[in-house]
Structure formats: structure tokens, C-alpha cells
Design a protein around this motif. Structure first.
Motif, mmCIF file in Angstrom:
data_model
loop_
_atom_site.group_PDB
_atom_site.id
_atom_site.type_symbol
_atom_site.label_atom_id
_atom_site.label_comp_id
_atom_site.label_asym_id
_atom_site.label_seq_id
_atom_site.Cartn_x
_atom_site.Cartn_y
_atom_site.Cartn_z
ATOM 1 N N SER A 26 0.835 -1.189 0.000
ATOM 2 C CA SER A 26 0.000 0.000 0.000
ATOM 3 C C SER A 26 0.881 1.255 0.000
ATOM 4 C CB SER A 26 -0.905 0.000 1.229
ATOM 5 O OG SER A 26 -0.121 0.017 2.404
ATOM 6 N N TYR A 27 0.210 2.427 -0.082
ATOM 7 C CA TYR A 27 0.941 3.691 0.021
ATOM 8 C C TYR A 27 -0.001 4.759 0.563
ATOM 9 C CZ TYR A 27 -1.242 5.734 -4.179
ATOM 10 O OH TYR A 27 -2.129 6.250 -5.085
ATOM 11 N N SER A 28 0.574 5.868 1.018
ATOM 12 C CA SER A 28 -0.204 6.988 1.551
ATOM 13 C C SER A 28 -0.088 8.177 0.610
ATOM 14 C CB SER A 28 0.300 7.400 2.943
ATOM 15 O OG SER A 28 0.148 6.341 3.861
ATOM 16 N N LEU A 29 -1.217 8.866 0.408
ATOM 17 C CA LEU A 29 -1.286 10.060 -0.431
ATOM 18 C C LEU A 29 -1.654 11.247 0.456
ATOM 19 C CD1 LEU A 29 -1.507 11.622 -3.145
ATOM 20 C CD2 LEU A 29 -3.894 10.803 -3.268
ATOM 21 N N ARG A 30 -0.887 12.331 0.361
ATOM 22 C CA ARG A 30 -1.161 13.535 1.149
ATOM 23 C C ARG A 30 -1.188 14.762 0.248
ATOM 24 N NH1 ARG A 30 2.280 10.455 4.414
ATOM 25 N NH2 ARG A 30 1.494 10.063 6.544
ATOM 26 N N VAL A 31 -2.110 15.687 0.560
ATOM 27 C CA VAL A 31 -2.172 17.003 -0.066
ATOM 28 C C VAL A 31 -2.004 18.031 1.060
ATOM 29 C CG1 VAL A 31 -3.507 18.621 -1.462
ATOM 30 C CG2 VAL A 31 -3.734 16.154 -1.844
ATOM 31 N N LYS A 32 -1.054 18.973 0.876
ATOM 32 C CA LYS A 32 -0.728 19.930 1.934
ATOM 33 C C LYS A 32 -0.792 21.350 1.395
ATOM 34 C CE LYS A 32 2.370 16.507 3.968
ATOM 35 N NZ LYS A 32 3.669 16.239 4.622
ATOM 36 N N LEU A 33 -1.233 22.252 2.253
ATOM 37 C CA LEU A 33 -1.271 23.674 1.923
ATOM 38 C C LEU A 33 -0.482 24.406 3.006
ATOM 39 C CD1 LEU A 33 -2.463 25.601 -0.174
ATOM 40 C CD2 LEU A 33 -4.385 25.985 1.379
ATOM 41 N N SER A 34 0.603 25.076 2.590
ATOM 42 C CA SER A 34 1.522 25.636 3.579
ATOM 43 C C SER A 34 2.074 26.976 3.108
ATOM 44 C CB SER A 34 2.684 24.666 3.836
ATOM 45 O OG SER A 34 3.670 25.235 4.671
ATOM 46 N N GLU A 35 2.477 27.824 4.079
ATOM 47 C CA GLU A 35 3.177 29.067 3.780
ATOM 48 C C GLU A 35 4.670 28.819 3.578
ATOM 49 O OE1 GLU A 35 2.405 31.642 7.034
ATOM 50 O OE2 GLU A 35 0.228 31.639 6.766
ATOM 51 N N LEU A 36 5.139 27.615 3.904
ATOM 52 C CA LEU A 36 6.556 27.277 3.793
ATOM 53 C C LEU A 36 6.916 26.949 2.348
ATOM 54 C CD1 LEU A 36 6.886 24.961 6.930
ATOM 55 C CD2 LEU A 36 7.411 27.410 6.765
ATOM 56 N N SER A 37 8.102 27.410 1.937
ATOM 57 C CA SER A 37 8.546 27.128 0.571
ATOM 58 C C SER A 37 9.188 25.749 0.455
ATOM 59 C CB SER A 37 9.549 28.195 0.118
ATOM 60 O OG SER A 37 10.668 28.229 0.982
ATOM 61 N N THR A 38 9.312 25.031 1.586
ATOM 62 C CA THR A 38 9.782 23.649 1.597
ATOM 63 C C THR A 38 8.687 22.778 2.191
ATOM 64 O OG1 THR A 38 12.072 24.358 1.894
ATOM 65 C CG2 THR A 38 11.565 22.067 2.416
ATOM 66 N N MET A 39 8.412 21.645 1.576
ATOM 67 C CA MET A 39 7.299 20.805 2.001
ATOM 68 C C MET A 39 7.484 20.314 3.434
ATOM 69 S SD MET A 39 5.862 17.211 0.416
ATOM 70 C CE MET A 39 7.148 16.226 1.204
ATOM 71 N N PRO A 40 6.504 20.561 4.319
ATOM 72 C CA PRO A 40 6.555 19.977 5.661
ATOM 73 C C PRO A 40 6.293 18.474 5.573
ATOM 74 C CG PRO A 40 4.490 21.165 5.341
ATOM 75 C CD PRO A 40 5.327 21.431 4.128
ATOM 76 N N VAL A 41 7.034 17.693 6.367
ATOM 77 C CA VAL A 41 6.944 16.233 6.299
ATOM 78 C C VAL A 41 6.005 15.727 7.384
ATOM 79 C CG1 VAL A 41 8.257 14.083 6.455
ATOM 80 C CG2 VAL A 41 9.263 16.094 5.343
ATOM 81 N N GLY A 42 5.207 14.696 7.042
ATOM 82 C CA GLY A 42 4.312 14.077 8.016
ATOM 83 C C GLY A 42 2.898 14.570 7.869
ATOM 84 N N THR A 43 2.024 13.971 8.636
ATOM 85 C CA THR A 43 0.612 14.365 8.638
ATOM 86 C C THR A 43 0.400 15.317 9.803
ATOM 87 O OG1 THR A 43 -0.014 12.242 7.711
ATOM 88 C CG2 THR A 43 -1.765 13.538 8.716
ATOM 89 N N GLY A 44 0.363 16.619 9.515
ATOM 90 C CA GLY A 44 0.167 17.615 10.556
ATOM 91 C C GLY A 44 -0.971 18.537 10.201
ATOM 92 N N THR A 45 -0.951 19.713 10.817
ATOM 93 C CA THR A 45 -2.034 20.667 10.612
ATOM 94 C C THR A 45 -2.057 21.226 9.197
ATOM 95 O OG1 THR A 45 -0.600 22.431 11.421
ATOM 96 C CG2 THR A 45 -2.003 21.346 13.042
ATOM 97 N N GLN A 46 -0.957 21.082 8.437
ATOM 98 C CA GLN A 46 -0.909 21.623 7.085
ATOM 99 C C GLN A 46 -1.370 20.620 6.032
ATOM 100 O OE1 GLN A 46 3.244 22.671 7.598
ATOM 101 N NE2 GLN A 46 2.758 24.846 7.562
ATOM 102 N N THR A 47 -1.750 19.447 6.462
ATOM 103 C CA THR A 47 -2.304 18.458 5.530
ATOM 104 C C THR A 47 -3.800 18.685 5.398
ATOM 105 O OG1 THR A 47 -0.634 16.826 6.169
ATOM 106 C CG2 THR A 47 -2.619 16.001 5.083
ATOM 107 N N ILE A 48 -4.276 18.886 4.159
ATOM 108 C CA ILE A 48 -5.706 19.141 3.935
ATOM 109 C C ILE A 48 -6.412 17.921 3.353
ATOM 110 C CG2 ILE A 48 -5.356 21.621 3.689
ATOM 111 C CD1 ILE A 48 -5.543 21.261 0.653
#
Length: 375
Positions: free
Chosen positions: A273-295
Motif C-alpha cells: 500500500s501507500y499513503s497520499l497527502r495534499v498539503k497547503l503551507s506558507e513554507l517554501s519547503t514541504m513539511p513532512v508528516g501528517t500535521g495541521t498543514q495536511t488538507i
């Protein structure tokens, strides 16, 4: 003359001295000036004396050594006055100049009680005179200001923290840094030149200043379509970015809908299997993990080789509000979990990230396409 009465003529005729009464120069009979005449009974100078050996200079004095040999040297008392005069040389050890010290330049490896660097820290104005203060507590005045039609200052530099309590008017103001200057206003201006903009850019008033904004802020239109497949992700089990999309300021309005109608991921291989994440962030580098910036988040089984996801979010009150993180491919459904809210500032640059986290390094992944717009 020297006493030569006890000497024989045959022994002393070469030493008979005679003085020239007109010049005072002592001569040896039949010869020139003695090289080193010695006066055993002393020498009396009636009017003047001249000692010339090529080292004499104006203001120099004769100083004798322990054998009576005289040489010309600088006057240690100085040319005039009651002070110590030094020309060259080094003064070592603790030395106190009780009446002050005057010099063209002063150089010291260390110094004691010399003042620190003095700089202006502010100033006050009163009746045509500005009193400036410095960091050592001292002050100095600058006068000549005109007050006929207000305070006028032509030329010069005002440094340090300075307050103009009744305002400041100038043709031009130049500063490396500034504090509390008002933001740009276009009111009353007939011609405005703004840098860092390109042809077709749009100025939008944000409520306090004018900023460069995309046309979507004016027309309410923002629509980005990505139909070119991304690079292939393989050989890893770490979270890996497959897409980074920059969303310019004001691409969405303060009250708007952020819509992702289509996001398609293709998978080759059924190893795990695999995990798919979509994130919206003010950071110009992708934050890693499932946090508050994952939509959006989905966990896809090993046999699924095609995934399509869609999401809608309401923008209101500085927040992005929408479907909670779940395994559903679409948010057109009910949920027992409360509405998800995430801080979202539409006036600044934001970044949309898409990532995959494989469970098996032998599987490969590729983003086929994505669309994001406002409604």
C-alpha cells in the motif's frame, strides 16, 4: 693663548697659536686651523663663538659627553614655552600629562580613559536652534534654522533617533532603514511608478496598502490545470514530494471556495500500500508528516493502481474549512468527524504540495494531473 714658556722651540714651534683679531679664528703659525685645539687653562669667549661640524641646525644646543666632546642636538626644552617637546621616539610606561597633550596624531595599542566613539542619539529644536545629544551624554547646538514659514533645514545630516512632533516635509527622503513611515497611498497622485511588477500585473488595495496581486482578485477567477505527468517516484519508502504549486497572494478572496476537483495518481506494481497527502503551507519547503498543514489524506491498498481524489474548502475568517482527514476519495459524503479548520492567509504566497509515501520501494508512482480553482 696657551702657556708654552716651559717648552723648547724645537719641540713646540708647531704648536704656537695666533688669533685673528678680526674673525676670532685661532691659527697655527705656518699652517691651518688646529684639528683639536686644547686649552688647558680654559677659554673665554668675549663676544661670540661658532662651532660648525655640519650637524648644526636652528634651535639646536650643544651637549657634552663625559670627555668634554660637544655635539649639536635638538633642544629638549622645545623651541619655546614651558613644555616637553618630542620629535619621534617612544614614551613607555604609565605617563600622565597634567596640562594636556597636543599632537597631530596619537597611536596606541591600548589606552586609558580616552573617550569612546561619540555619535548622535537624537535632538530637540527650539527657536531656530537644534540641540543634538550624543551617547556620552554631551550636547552640541546647530543654529540658523529658519522659522518664517515653518522650520527649514538645507543640507546636512540628521542621525540617530529624531522625532519631528509637528511633521516633516521634504522634496525627497532617503533612508537605509525607516521606522513607522506610512504605507504607500495613491491618493492625489497623478502619476505613480511602482517597481517589482511586470506587464499585466494588477494593483489591489488591501485595506492599508497597495500590493501587486493577480487578476483573480479583481475578476474572481483562479484556475490552474496541470496535465503534464510528474517525475516518477521509485526506490524509496520515505514521504516524497511529487508536486509543488506556488499560489500567489490574492489568488483567492477573503471569502471564497478553494476547489480541487481532480487529482490523479498512477501506481505501477502491487507490492504494498501507500499513503497520499495534499498539503497547503506558507513554507517554501514541504513539511513532512501528517500535521495541521495536511488538507487531504488517503491510504491506498496494494492492489489499487489508480487513485482519483477531490476536495472542496470554504475560505472564511482567515481559515480553510472542509472535510476532515479521512480515507474517502471524495468529500461528497457524510462524516462523523467534526469540520476541519486550518489557518489560511490569502494575502501572502502559499504552496500546495502533493506527496506519496510507499510501503514497498519496488513500486513506482506518478502524478498524472491536477486542477485547482475557486468557485
Amino acid at each position: 693663548m696657551s702657556d708654552i714658556s716651559s717648552q723648547l722651540i724645537k719641540d713646540s714651534y708647531n704648536y704656537i697659536l695666533q688669533s685673528d683679531l678680526s674673525t676670532g679664528v685661532v691659527y697655527r703659525i705656518g699652517g691651518g686651523i688646529p684639528v683639536n685645539p686644547i686649552f688647558l687653562s680654559g677659554l673665554t669667549i668675549i663676544s661670540s663663538f661658532k662651532f660648525s661640524n655640519g650637524s648644526e641646525q636652528a634651535g639646536y644646543v650643544l651637549i657634552s659627553d663625559s670627555f668634554g666632546n660637544a655635539t649639536w642636538v635638538e633642544n629638549p626644552s622645545g623651541p619655546s614655552g614651558n613644555y616637553l617637546y618630542l620629535s619621534g621616539g617612544t614614551v613607555t610606561g604609565p605617563t600622565i600629562f597634567t596640562s594636556g597633550l597636543t599632537a597631530n596624531t596619537i597611536s596606541a595599542t591600548t589606552y586609558f580613559n580616552l573617550p569612546k566613539d561619540v555619535f548622535v542619539t537624537g535632538g530637540t529644536y527650539n527657536n531656530g536652534t537644534v540641540t543634538f545629544t550624543n551617547n556620552s551624554g554631551g550636547t552640541f547646538n546647530v543654529s540658523g534654522f529658519s522659522t518664517s514659514t515653518g522650520t527649514s533645514f538645507t543640507g546636512g545630516t540628521v542621525s540617530g533617533a529624531t522625532n519631528f512632533t509637528d511633521g516633516l516635509s521634504a522634496n525627497t527622503i532617503s533612508a537605509t532603514t525607516y521606522l513607522n513611515l506610512p504605507l504607500t497611498s495613491l491618493s492625489g497622485l497623478s502619476d505613480v511608478s511602482i517597481t517589482s511588477v511586470s506587464s499585466g500585473d494588477t494593483l489591489v488595495y488591501s485595506g492599508s496598502s497597495w500590493v501587486n496581486a493577480p487578476l483573480s482578485e479583481i475578476t474572481g477567477e483562479y484556475n490552474v490545470k496541470i496535465t503534464t505527468p510528474s517525475s516518477i517516484v521509485s526506490g524509496t519508502t520515505s514521504e516524497t514530494q511529487v508536486l509543488k504549486l506556488e499560489i500567489p497572494p490574492y489568488s483567492f478572496a477573503a471569502n471564497d471556495v478553494l476547489n480541487i476537483p481532480t487529482l490523479i495518481i498512477s501506481k505501477v506494481g502491487t507490492g504494498a500500500s501507500y499513503s497520499l497527502r495534499v498539503k497547503l503551507s506558507e513554507l517554501s519547503t514541504m513539511p513532512v508528516g501528517t500535521g495541521t498543514q495536511t488538507i487531504a489524506f488517503m491510504s491506498i491498498g496494494n492492489t489499487n493502481i489508480f487513485t482519483k481524489l477531490s476536495r472542496n474548502f470554504i475560505i472564511n475568517g482567515g481559515f480553510l474549512k472542509g472535510y476532515p482527514l479521512s480515507n474517502n476519495a471524495t468529500d461528497v459524503t457524510n462524516s462523523t468527524v467534526s469540520l476541519r479548520e486550518q489557518a489560511f492567509d490569502h494575502t501572502i504566497t502559499n504552496y500546495l504540495y502533493v506527496s506519496v509515501t510507499p510501503a514497498f520501494a519496488g513500486d513506482t508512482f506518478q502524478l498524472i494531473g491536477l486542477q485547482i480553482n475557486n468557485l
